[in-house]
Design a protein around this motif. Structure first.
Motif, mmCIF file in Angstrom:
data_model
loop_
_atom_site.group_PDB
_atom_site.id
_atom_site.type_symbol
_atom_site.label_atom_id
_atom_site.label_comp_id
_atom_site.label_asym_id
_atom_site.label_seq_id
_atom_site.Cartn_x
_atom_site.Cartn_y
_atom_site.Cartn_z
ATOM 1 N N ALA A 157 0.849 -1.187 0.000
ATOM 2 C CA ALA A 157 0.000 0.000 0.000
ATOM 3 C C ALA A 157 0.883 1.234 0.000
ATOM 4 O O ALA A 157 2.053 1.184 0.397
ATOM 5 N N GLY A 158 0.306 2.335 -0.426
ATOM 6 C CA GLY A 158 1.053 3.580 -0.436
ATOM 7 C C GLY A 158 0.142 4.774 -0.602
ATOM 8 O O GLY A 158 -1.082 4.642 -0.708
ATOM 9 N N SER A 159 0.763 5.939 -0.616
ATOM 10 C CA SER A 159 -0.007 7.176 -0.732
ATOM 11 C C SER A 159 0.902 8.309 -1.191
ATOM 12 O O SER A 159 2.123 8.182 -1.216
ATOM 13 N N CYS A 160 0.260 9.421 -1.496
ATOM 14 C CA CYS A 160 1.003 10.633 -1.830
ATOM 15 C C CYS A 160 1.418 11.334 -0.532
ATOM 16 O O CYS A 160 1.034 10.914 0.566
ATOM 17 N N LEU A 161 2.147 12.395 -0.656
ATOM 18 C CA LEU A 161 2.653 13.130 0.505
ATOM 19 C C LEU A 161 1.527 13.698 1.368
ATOM 20 O O LEU A 161 1.587 13.634 2.594
ATOM 21 N N CYS A 162 0.480 14.234 0.750
ATOM 22 C CA CYS A 162 -0.595 14.873 1.522
ATOM 23 C C CYS A 162 -1.690 13.906 1.941
ATOM 24 O O CYS A 162 -2.553 14.253 2.741
ATOM 25 N N ALA A 185 -5.410 -0.859 -7.056
ATOM 26 C CA ALA A 185 -6.620 -0.095 -6.728
ATOM 27 C C ALA A 185 -6.193 1.264 -6.180
ATOM 28 O O ALA A 185 -5.450 1.333 -5.198
ATOM 29 N N VAL A 186 -6.640 2.333 -6.825
ATOM 30 C CA VAL A 186 -6.263 3.690 -6.447
ATOM 31 C C VAL A 186 -7.506 4.442 -6.007
ATOM 32 O O VAL A 186 -8.540 4.410 -6.682
ATOM 33 N N SER A 187 -7.416 5.130 -4.862
ATOM 34 C CA SER A 187 -8.506 6.005 -4.433
ATOM 35 C C SER A 187 -7.995 7.436 -4.409
ATOM 36 O O SER A 187 -6.846 7.695 -4.056
ATOM 37 N N GLY A 188 -8.849 8.341 -4.813
ATOM 38 C CA GLY A 188 -8.480 9.742 -4.935
ATOM 39 C C GLY A 188 -8.336 10.086 -6.407
ATOM 40 O O GLY A 188 -8.228 9.206 -7.267
ATOM 41 N N ASP A 189 -8.373 11.363 -6.700
ATOM 42 C CA ASP A 189 -8.315 11.810 -8.084
ATOM 43 C C ASP A 189 -6.881 12.096 -8.507
ATOM 44 O O ASP A 189 -6.242 13.024 -8.001
ATOM 45 N N LEU A 190 -6.415 11.293 -9.446
ATOM 46 C CA LEU A 190 -5.081 11.489 -9.984
ATOM 47 C C LEU A 190 -5.109 12.537 -11.095
ATOM 48 O O LEU A 190 -5.978 12.511 -11.954
ATOM 49 N N ALA A 191 -4.169 13.459 -11.063
ATOM 50 C CA ALA A 191 -3.961 14.374 -12.180
ATOM 51 C C ALA A 191 -3.058 13.647 -13.164
ATOM 52 O O ALA A 191 -2.438 12.626 -12.832
ATOM 53 N N SER A 192 -2.964 14.140 -14.385
ATOM 54 C CA SER A 192 -2.203 13.449 -15.409
ATOM 55 C C SER A 192 -1.429 14.423 -16.277
ATOM 56 O O SER A 192 -1.902 15.521 -16.567
ATOM 57 N N TYR A 193 -0.241 14.003 -16.672
ATOM 58 C CA TYR A 193 0.567 14.736 -17.637
ATOM 59 C C TYR A 193 0.884 13.761 -18.771
ATOM 60 O O TYR A 193 1.360 12.652 -18.530
ATOM 61 N N ILE A 217 3.018 8.274 -22.881
ATOM 62 C CA ILE A 217 2.964 7.737 -21.527
ATOM 63 C C ILE A 217 2.260 8.757 -20.648
ATOM 64 O O ILE A 217 2.393 9.966 -20.842
ATOM 65 N N TYR A 218 1.463 8.255 -19.741
ATOM 66 C CA TYR A 218 0.690 9.111 -18.846
ATOM 67 C C TYR A 218 1.347 9.099 -17.476
ATOM 68 O O TYR A 218 1.455 8.057 -16.846
ATOM 69 N N ARG A 219 1.780 10.247 -17.039
ATOM 70 C CA ARG A 219 2.389 10.382 -15.716
ATOM 71 C C ARG A 219 1.295 10.835 -14.765
ATOM 72 O O ARG A 219 0.756 11.930 -14.900
ATOM 73 N N ARG A 220 0.951 9.976 -13.824
ATOM 74 C CA ARG A 220 -0.151 10.230 -12.891
ATOM 75 C C ARG A 220 0.421 10.711 -11.559
ATOM 76 O O ARG A 220 1.388 10.135 -11.052
ATOM 77 N N PHE A 221 -0.194 11.739 -10.997
ATOM 78 C CA PHE A 221 0.317 12.353 -9.779
ATOM 79 C C PHE A 221 -0.816 12.984 -8.988
ATOM 80 O O PHE A 221 -1.925 13.168 -9.492
ATOM 81 N N CYS A 222 -0.535 13.341 -7.738
ATOM 82 C CA CYS A 222 -1.509 14.027 -6.903
ATOM 83 C C CYS A 222 -1.537 15.503 -7.292
ATOM 84 O O CYS A 222 -0.494 16.168 -7.286
ATOM 85 N N ALA A 223 -2.712 16.010 -7.607
ATOM 86 C CA ALA A 223 -2.841 17.418 -7.999
ATOM 87 C C ALA A 223 -2.603 18.356 -6.817
ATOM 88 O O ALA A 223 -2.199 19.499 -7.013
ATOM 89 N N ALA A 224 -2.821 17.878 -5.608
ATOM 90 C CA ALA A 224 -2.661 18.735 -4.425
ATOM 91 C C ALA A 224 -1.201 18.891 -4.015
ATOM 92 O O ALA A 224 -0.729 20.004 -3.786
ATOM 93 N N CYS A 225 -0.464 17.793 -3.910
ATOM 94 C CA CYS A 225 0.921 17.879 -3.412
ATOM 95 C C CYS A 225 1.977 17.607 -4.482
ATOM 96 O O CYS A 225 3.155 17.846 -4.252
#
Length: 139
Positions: free
Chosen positions: A8-13, A55-63, A73-81
């Motif tokens: 399991a894991g998460s973003c910084l925020c 399984a991912v929860s939360g809204d991923l932003a994409s570049y 290639i789609y780079r997925r990241f947290c839009a908040a942090c």
């Protein structure tokens, strides 16, 4: 009977969380220039996983990025942090490259290969005796 706990894991925020239901297919160190820029470091450590196991929860932003071959290639990241979470190649939608630094427990990380060594920082000296490729595994 011993039960294996999913990774399991998460973003910084904490707005993005994920669980990986199966072990990674491979763990790789990537020295590609875009991975360096995205990670803000000399390389990126990635778990190659089946996308269906993630399984991912939360809204991923994409570049939307392009590899050297031109593949999207789609780079997925947290839009908040801004934490990078994963990269998804358009030509292999069944695969995702999960960023190892976002794991809650990084103790089991065991890179088996290095790729894009031709782009490695000149001061990088691998401490691992693992296969190293100038470019991708298939090149």
């Amino acid at each position: 009977m011993h039960t294996v706990k999913p990774l399991a894991g998460s973003c910084l925020c904490g707005q993005i969380h994920y669980e990986l239901a199966a072990p990674p297919l491979l763990t790789a160190i990537c020295h590609f220039a875009h991975c360096q820029k995205q990670s803000g470091s000399a390389f990126s450590v990635n778990l190659v996983v089946q996308r269906s196991d993630l399984a991912v929860s939360g809204d991923l932003a994409s570049y939307t990025d392009r590899g050297e071959s031109g593949t999207v290639i789609y780079r997925r990241f947290c839009a908040a942090c801004g934490s990078p979470i994963m990269t998804e190649p358009s030509d292999k939608p069944e695969i995702a490259y999960l960023k190892a630094g976002t794991l809650d427990d990084k103790g089991g990380i065991d890179p088996k290969v290095q790729i894009w060594c031709s782009s490695a920082q000149p001061w990088w000296s691998s401490q691992f005796e693992i296969p190293a490729f100038d470019r991708n595994l298939s090149q």
